[in-house]
Design a protein around this motif. Structure first.
Motif, PDB file in Angstrom:
ATOM      1  N   ARG A 102       0.832  -1.206   0.000  1.00 60.74           N
ATOM      2  CA  ARG A 102       0.000   0.000   0.000  1.00 60.74           C
ATOM      3  C   ARG A 102       0.865   1.254   0.000  1.00 60.74           C
ATOM      4  N   ALA A 103       1.899   1.257   0.821  1.00 67.28           N
ATOM      5  CA  ALA A 103       2.782   2.432   0.868  1.00 67.28           C
ATOM      6  C   ALA A 103       3.459   2.661  -0.471  1.00 67.28           C
ATOM      7  N   ASP A 104       3.923   1.601  -1.103  1.00 64.21           N
ATOM      8  CA  ASP A 104       4.590   1.731  -2.396  1.00 64.21           C
ATOM      9  C   ASP A 104       3.624   2.235  -3.466  1.00 64.21           C
ATOM     10  N   ALA A 105       2.394   1.689  -3.476  1.00 60.45           N
ATOM     11  CA  ALA A 105       1.419   2.088  -4.482  1.00 60.45           C
ATOM     12  C   ALA A 105       1.038   3.555  -4.313  1.00 60.45           C
ATOM     13  N   ARG A 106       0.852   3.993  -3.085  1.00 58.43           N
ATOM     14  CA  ARG A 106       0.475   5.390  -2.851  1.00 58.43           C
ATOM     15  C   ARG A 106       1.624   6.335  -3.200  1.00 58.43           C
ATOM     16  N   ALA A 107       2.815   5.920  -2.906  1.00 64.16           N
ATOM     17  CA  ALA A 107       3.959   6.756  -3.272  1.00 64.16           C
ATOM     18  C   ALA A 107       4.046   6.909  -4.787  1.00 64.16           C
ATOM     19  N   GLY A 108       3.826   5.806  -5.502  1.00 62.20           N
ATOM     20  CA  GLY A 108       3.891   5.858  -6.962  1.00 62.20           C
ATOM     21  C   GLY A 108       2.797   6.704  -7.583  1.00 62.20           C
ATOM     22  N   LEU A 109       1.663   6.814  -6.887  1.00 66.51           N
ATOM     23  CA  LEU A 109       0.535   7.591  -7.398  1.00 66.51           C
ATOM     24  C   LEU A 109       0.483   9.005  -6.832  1.00 66.51           C
ATOM     25  N   GLY A 110       1.401   9.317  -5.929  1.00 67.10           N
ATOM     26  CA  GLY A 110       1.398  10.639  -5.324  1.00 67.10           C
ATOM     27  C   GLY A 110       0.220  10.865  -4.402  1.00 67.10           C
ATOM     28  N   ILE A 111      -0.152   9.842  -3.624  1.00 67.27           N
ATOM     29  CA  ILE A 111      -1.280   9.920  -2.696  1.00 67.27           C
ATOM     30  C   ILE A 111      -0.749   9.910  -1.271  1.00 67.27           C
TER      31      ILE A 111
ATOM     32  N   GLY B 130      -0.371   9.201   2.591  1.00 68.92           N
ATOM     33  CA  GLY B 130      -0.596   7.934   3.278  1.00 68.92           C
ATOM     34  C   GLY B 130      -1.879   7.863   4.064  1.00 68.92           C
ATOM     35  N   GLU B 131      -2.396   9.008   4.535  1.00 64.80           N
ATOM     36  CA  GLU B 131      -3.586   9.005   5.379  1.00 64.80           C
ATOM     37  C   GLU B 131      -4.872   9.243   4.581  1.00 64.80           C
ATOM     38  N   ALA B 132      -4.768   9.541   3.306  1.00 61.71           N
ATOM     39  CA  ALA B 132      -5.959   9.834   2.503  1.00 61.71           C
ATOM     40  C   ALA B 132      -6.830   8.590   2.357  1.00 61.71           C
ATOM     41  N   THR B 133      -8.131   8.807   2.282  1.00 64.36           N
ATOM     42  CA  THR B 133      -9.061   7.717   1.987  1.00 64.36           C
ATOM     43  C   THR B 133      -9.121   7.529   0.477  1.00 64.36           C
ATOM     44  N   VAL B 134      -8.970   6.277   0.033  1.00 66.16           N
ATOM     45  CA  VAL B 134      -8.876   6.012  -1.405  1.00 66.16           C
ATOM     46  C   VAL B 134      -9.868   4.927  -1.819  1.00 66.16           C
TER      47      VAL B 134
ATOM     48  N   LEU C  98      -1.590  -1.407  -8.596  1.00 66.14           N
ATOM     49  CA  LEU C  98      -2.287  -0.134  -8.433  1.00 66.14           C
ATOM     50  C   LEU C  98      -3.389  -0.218  -7.383  1.00 66.14           C
ATOM     51  N   LEU C  99      -4.139  -1.313  -7.393  1.00 68.35           N
ATOM     52  CA  LEU C  99      -5.227  -1.464  -6.424  1.00 68.35           C
ATOM     53  C   LEU C  99      -4.722  -1.502  -4.986  1.00 68.35           C
ATOM     54  N   ALA C 100      -3.450  -1.801  -4.810  1.00 69.85           N
ATOM     55  CA  ALA C 100      -2.894  -1.838  -3.452  1.00 69.85           C
ATOM     56  C   ALA C 100      -2.991  -0.485  -2.766  1.00 69.85           C
ATOM     57  N   ALA C 101      -3.183   0.588  -3.537  1.00 71.22           N
ATOM     58  CA  ALA C 101      -3.301   1.922  -2.936  1.00 71.22           C
ATOM     59  C   ALA C 101      -4.659   2.152  -2.290  1.00 71.22           C
ATOM     60  N   ALA C 102      -5.633   1.290  -2.556  1.00 71.48           N
ATOM     61  CA  ALA C 102      -7.024   1.560  -2.193  1.00 71.48           C
ATOM     62  C   ALA C 102      -7.360   1.132  -0.765  1.00 71.48           C
TER      63      ALA C 102
END
Length: 417
Positions: A212-221, A223-227, A297-301
């Motif tokens: 999740r951390a890697d996916a959010r970093a790659g998407l520029g999101i 860490g605490e945002a709801t996705v 990508l879905l790992a960011a959700a």
């Protein structure tokens, strides 16, 4: 084992071709069934996709015969494709001989029924959905126009004939089976098998904190945002406006929330619909993805979000994305009235069905989703029951064995199959 001629009007290079056609056939070929496959491939698909599918079919021992799909003019193009499928199928039957013709959806089933009548093949009508009703409810056939009204009446008569002619009918949902049994469309002597759209669970692993951390970093999101995440094409049936309305309600609670769209669709309509609702482009992430890239990508959700128009025909639908999201331990916010969605969400406890499409209902559903407590064992049991690809392959294998000639079944038994 059985000799199968498999007919599909969808292509292997279509988005669902690898997961909803080839994945099953590879498993069935590995069990010893001899499979020839006819599909229609869209000319705009990349040549690399065709090469990849050719390689996979060859490696699995599947005899693939891709035909060129034609789109225009309406009606005549379908008749042209139907004629091409029949000629190819009839030639293959004469040259090689088959035990069973397995038809995916209504158009190929017209060919399959004819092969049963003329060549003596056993006929599987893998119905997938209520095709003619989908054309009307999806706005593709305007019943106010005489041509489409006549086509609808003709296809409904053909559907009735196919259901009576088939040796086995396959549907995607228990709801569809109940409708067909309830209205007498399928004779009591014809089995109806329910095989939902299954997922390769191994290809969609549960999300880890690091993933999740890697996916959010790659998407520029942050860490605490709801996705929330949407997966797949938008198409005719998915309610983009309502999904964005729900996301807008979420943003009143979490202004940093970001909605992720994993889709190959043109981003412009998504961005335009969001802008009309006051949702800025920076609150969205729209990414195309290969099948291997989707779970990354879905790992960011935090959860999956999708709404489908709850029409009559959609009672026969089984959203592929539901199993894939569940496999990653992502809860789901969806709507009822579609296939077996209500009973799956109730059995799993892994999601919430929105009651209405309005801000108050979205808020209540988001509250209920936030209150869910993970229950991995219960989620996994429901996932395997409804969506495990191996179970789907086993179900088709059972149908093939039951329809195979007695000599083949006896041979399997003597080998300890």
């Amino acid at each position: 084992m059985a000799r199968i001629l498999y007919l599909s009007y969808d292509g292997l290079t279509d988005p669902l071709g690898p997961s909803q056609v080839l994945a099953y056939l590879k498993g069935l070929a590995a069990l010893g069934h001899q499979i020839s496959l006819i599909t229609f491939e869209k000319p705009e698909r990349p040549a690399t996709d065709r090469l990849a599918m050719t390689s996979e079919c060859a490696a699995a021992g599947i005899d693939w015969h891709p035909l060129a799909y034609t789109k225009r003019p309406p009606v005549l193009s379908t008749l042209k494709d139907l004629t091409a499928m029949h000629r190819t199928a009839d030639r293959l039957v004469r040259e090689r001989g088959y035990d069973i013709v397995h038809c995916r959806s209504a158009i190929p089933a017209l060919v399959g029924a004819r092969l049963k009548r003329r060549r003596g093949l056993r006929f599987i009508f893998d119905m997938r959905g209520f095709w003619a009703d989908e054309r009307v409810e999806g706005g593709l056939w305007d019943l106010g126009k005489p041509l489409y009204r006549a086509m609808f009446g003709w296809f409904k008569k053909q559907e009735s004939r196919l259901l009576r002619t088939a040796d086995v009918v396959v549907v995607l949902t228990e709801a569809a089976r109940d409708i067909l049994r309830g209205n007498g469309s399928v004779p009591a002597t014809v089995p109806i098998a329910v095989i939902p759209c299954c997922a390769d669970l191994g290809a969609f692993p549960p999300i880890t904190d690091q993933a999740r951390a890697d996916a959010r970093a790659g998407l520029g999101i942050a860490g605490e945002a709801t996705v929330p995440a949407y997966l797949g094409s938008i198409g005719t049936w998915y309610m983009l406006g309502e999904m964005l309305d729900c996301f807008a309600v979420l943003r009143t609670r979490d202004p940093d929330a970001v909605m992720l769209f994993v889709t190959r669709d043109d981003p412009a309509p998504i961005l335009a619909a969001a802008a009309a609702r006051g949702i800025p482009a920076e609150a969205l992430r729209i990414r195309p993805a290969s099948r291997a890239e989707v779970p990354q990508l879905l790992a960011a959700a935090d959860f999956g979000l999708f709404f489908i128009r709850p029409t009559y025909s959609k009672q026969a639908s089984s959203p592929v994305k539901l199993g894939e999201l569940f496999a990653m331990n992502l809860p789901v916010l969806a709507n009822g009235g579609v296939g077996d969605m209500d009973r799956i969400l109730a059995q799993s406890g892994a999601g919430v069905a929105v009651e209405r499409f309005d801000p108050a209902a979205y808020g209540a559903a988001l509250d209920a989703l936030a209150a869910l407590r993970p229950d991995p064992a219960r989620w996994r049991a429901t996932l395997v029951k409804w969506f495990d690809l191996d179970r789907g392959i086993a179900a088709y294998d059972g149908i093939y064995r039951a329809l195979a000639p007695a000599t083949e079944r006896n041979s399997d038994t003597s080998r300890g199959a």
